[in-house]
Each structure stands twice: as structure tokens, then as C-alpha cells.
Write a protein that holds these residues in place. Sequence first.
Motif, PDB file in Angstrom:
ATOM      1  N   THR A  14       0.957  -1.262   0.146  1.00  0.00           N
ATOM      2  CA  THR A  14       0.050   0.065   0.085  1.00  0.00           C
ATOM      3  C   THR A  14       0.710   1.379   0.064  1.00  0.00           C
ATOM      4  OG1 THR A  14      -0.139  -0.192   2.589  1.00  0.00           O
ATOM      5  CG2 THR A  14      -2.018  -1.325   1.003  1.00  0.00           C
ATOM      6  N   LEU A  15       2.053   1.337   0.732  1.00  0.00           N
ATOM      7  CA  LEU A  15       2.805   2.473   0.684  1.00  0.00           C
ATOM      8  C   LEU A  15       3.414   2.676  -0.776  1.00  0.00           C
ATOM      9  CD1 LEU A  15       4.189   4.767   2.378  1.00  0.00           C
ATOM     10  CD2 LEU A  15       5.981   2.983   2.685  1.00  0.00           C
ATOM     11  N   GLY A  16       3.754   1.602  -1.469  1.00  0.00           N
ATOM     12  CA  GLY A  16       4.284   1.760  -2.953  1.00  0.00           C
ATOM     13  C   GLY A  16       3.462   2.225  -3.937  1.00  0.00           C
ATOM     14  N   LEU A  17       2.053   1.909  -3.622  1.00  0.00           N
ATOM     15  CA  LEU A  17       0.842   2.279  -4.424  1.00  0.00           C
ATOM     16  C   LEU A  17       0.582   3.663  -4.077  1.00  0.00           C
ATOM     17  CD1 LEU A  17      -1.495   1.278  -6.345  1.00  0.00           C
ATOM     18  CD2 LEU A  17      -2.744   0.955  -4.343  1.00  0.00           C
ATOM     19  N   PHE A  76       1.361   6.754  -6.632  1.00  0.00           N
ATOM     20  CA  PHE A  76       0.069   7.694  -7.043  1.00  0.00           C
ATOM     21  C   PHE A  76       0.466   9.179  -6.867  1.00  0.00           C
ATOM     22  CE2 PHE A  76      -3.507  10.218  -5.300  1.00  0.00           C
ATOM     23  CZ  PHE A  76      -4.361   9.976  -6.414  1.00  0.00           C
ATOM     24  N   GLU A  77       1.301   9.307  -5.825  1.00  0.00           N
ATOM     25  CA  GLU A  77       1.843  10.801  -5.602  1.00  0.00           C
ATOM     26  C   GLU A  77       2.773  11.203  -6.497  1.00  0.00           C
ATOM     27  OE1 GLU A  77       2.850  10.619  -1.384  1.00  0.00           O
ATOM     28  OE2 GLU A  77       0.896  10.611  -0.798  1.00  0.00           O
ATOM     29  N   ALA A  78       3.501  10.172  -7.059  1.00  0.00           N
ATOM     30  CA  ALA A  78       4.761  10.586  -7.722  1.00  0.00           C
ATOM     31  C   ALA A  78       4.056  10.704  -9.408  1.00  0.00           C
ATOM     32  CB  ALA A  78       5.833   9.614  -8.181  1.00  0.00           C
ATOM     33  N   ASN A  79       2.750  10.301  -9.589  1.00  0.00           N
ATOM     34  CA  ASN A  79       2.356  10.494 -10.868  1.00  0.00           C
ATOM     35  C   ASN A  79       0.798  11.053 -10.808  1.00  0.00           C
ATOM     36  OD1 ASN A  79       3.845   8.809 -12.780  1.00  0.00           O
ATOM     37  ND2 ASN A  79       3.757   7.499 -11.061  1.00  0.00           N
ATOM     38  N   TYR A 139       0.210   0.811 -11.566  1.00  0.00           N
ATOM     39  CA  TYR A 139       1.157   0.367 -10.483  1.00  0.00           C
ATOM     40  C   TYR A 139       1.714  -0.933 -10.989  1.00  0.00           C
ATOM     41  CZ  TYR A 139       3.919  -0.579  -6.013  1.00  0.00           C
ATOM     42  OH  TYR A 139       4.776  -0.690  -5.492  1.00  0.00           O
ATOM     43  N   GLN A 140       0.753  -1.817 -11.479  1.00  0.00           N
ATOM     44  CA  GLN A 140       1.158  -3.169 -11.628  1.00  0.00           C
ATOM     45  C   GLN A 140       2.173  -3.115 -13.146  1.00  0.00           C
ATOM     46  OE1 GLN A 140      -2.395  -5.194 -11.763  1.00  0.00           O
ATOM     47  NE2 GLN A 140      -2.310  -5.897  -9.766  1.00  0.00           N
ATOM     48  N   LEU A 141       1.659  -2.252 -14.243  1.00  0.00           N
ATOM     49  CA  LEU A 141       2.263  -1.938 -15.282  1.00  0.00           C
ATOM     50  C   LEU A 141       3.984  -1.484 -15.030  1.00  0.00           C
ATOM     51  CD1 LEU A 141      -0.677  -0.737 -17.549  1.00  0.00           C
ATOM     52  CD2 LEU A 141       0.717  -2.763 -17.741  1.00  0.00           C
ATOM     53  N   PHE A 142       3.662  -0.537 -13.960  1.00  0.00           N
ATOM     54  CA  PHE A 142       5.276   0.121 -13.677  1.00  0.00           C
ATOM     55  C   PHE A 142       5.994  -1.033 -12.921  1.00  0.00           C
ATOM     56  CE2 PHE A 142       7.507   1.833  -9.780  1.00  0.00           C
ATOM     57  CZ  PHE A 142       8.345   2.543 -10.499  1.00  0.00           C
ATOM     58  N   LEU A 143       5.456  -1.945 -12.136  1.00  0.00           N
ATOM     59  CA  LEU A 143       6.321  -2.924 -11.500  1.00  0.00           C
ATOM     60  C   LEU A 143       6.727  -4.116 -12.701  1.00  0.00           C
ATOM     61  CD1 LEU A 143       4.203  -3.718  -8.315  1.00  0.00           C
ATOM     62  CD2 LEU A 143       6.292  -2.535  -8.543  1.00  0.00           C
ATOM     63  N   GLU A 144       5.912  -4.369 -13.637  1.00  0.00           N
ATOM     64  CA  GLU A 144       6.430  -5.371 -14.618  1.00  0.00           C
ATOM     65  C   GLU A 144       7.208  -4.672 -15.334  1.00  0.00           C
ATOM     66  OE1 GLU A 144       4.296  -7.513 -18.507  1.00  0.00           O
ATOM     67  OE2 GLU A 144       3.091  -6.291 -17.095  1.00  0.00           O
ATOM     68  N   LYS A 145       7.325  -3.230 -15.728  1.00  0.00           N
ATOM     69  CA  LYS A 145       8.153  -2.777 -16.576  1.00  0.00           C
ATOM     70  C   LYS A 145       9.583  -2.880 -15.875  1.00  0.00           C
ATOM     71  CE  LYS A 145       9.542   1.615 -18.859  1.00  0.00           C
ATOM     72  NZ  LYS A 145       8.886   3.091 -18.945  1.00  0.00           N
ATOM     73  N   ASN A 146       9.668  -2.562 -14.731  1.00  0.00           N
ATOM     74  CA  ASN A 146      10.973  -2.515 -13.926  1.00  0.00           C
ATOM     75  C   ASN A 146      11.474  -4.080 -13.642  1.00  0.00           C
ATOM     76  OD1 ASN A 146      10.893   0.248 -13.713  1.00  0.00           O
ATOM     77  ND2 ASN A 146       9.846   0.227 -11.483  1.00  0.00           N
ATOM     78  N   TRP A 147      10.513  -5.107 -13.588  1.00  0.00           N
ATOM     79  CA  TRP A 147      10.950  -6.576 -13.084  1.00  0.00           C
ATOM     80  C   TRP A 147      11.476  -6.888 -14.377  1.00  0.00           C
ATOM     81  CZ3 TRP A 147       7.845 -10.997 -14.999  1.00  0.00           C
ATOM     82  CH2 TRP A 147       8.534 -12.166 -14.516  1.00  0.00           C
TER      83      TRP A 147
END
Length: 122
Positions: free
Chosen positions: A57-60, A64-67, A87-95
Motif C-alpha cells: 500500500t505504501l508503494g501504491l 500515485f503521488e509521483a504520478n 502500478y502493476q504495469l510499472f512493476l512489470e516494466k521494472n521487473w
Amino acid sequence: MFQLFEEFKDKEILSYYKDNLEKVEPEFAYTLQEYKDGLLLFELMQQKIWNQSSKDTLGLKNFFEANLNSYKTKELKKIKGEVMNDYQLFLEKNWIADLKRKSTIEVNKKQLKKLVKYYKKK
């Protein structure tokens, strides 16, 4: 007696064929391997992306705040589903980027040529 033996023989032959289908039918073996790989990828994505995004939840909130500029409303509660998807798309891209950095990809050129030839026929 002969009929019972024939039925037994047919049953055993069919059982042997089923047990060795991957060796007998290369296309079936390929499809089965594709299915196994798909399940493995699904499991990895569930661990690395979907479960993480729903627990973090903190990462989410930080995402959100960054975007904030990407969203019409500034209330996370109202658009949590949309933000979680992003956020899931962001995590997937980073992974995937992390995997690319850590891994060396080697292409078996002989197998690649076989695949190209196989798909050109279809």
C-alpha cells in the motif's frame, strides 16, 4: 481367450502411447511445454507483480503521488483500481528491465532457423 488377449493388448498399447505422447508427437510436446512455460510465467507474475501491488500500500501511495498529473481526481480511494493497474504495469516494466540487466540472452541459431522454417510453412 483370444479376444481378451486382444483387448488387453490394445489397452496396453494405448496406455503406452499416452504415456509417451510427448516423445511420439513433437507438436504435442511443444504445446505441452508452451503450456508449462505459460503457467510458470503466470506464477512468477503473480508473485512479482500482482501480489506485490495488492500488498504494498505504501508503494501504491508513493506511485500515485509521483504520478498525480496522470489522474483527473486527486483522491486515491476513488480511482484505486486504475492506479493499481498502472502500478502493476510499472512493476512489470521494472521487473523486465531488471531481468534484462541481470541475464544474458543466448539464441540457439539452429533452433531459431527451425522455428522460422516451421512458422513460414503455416
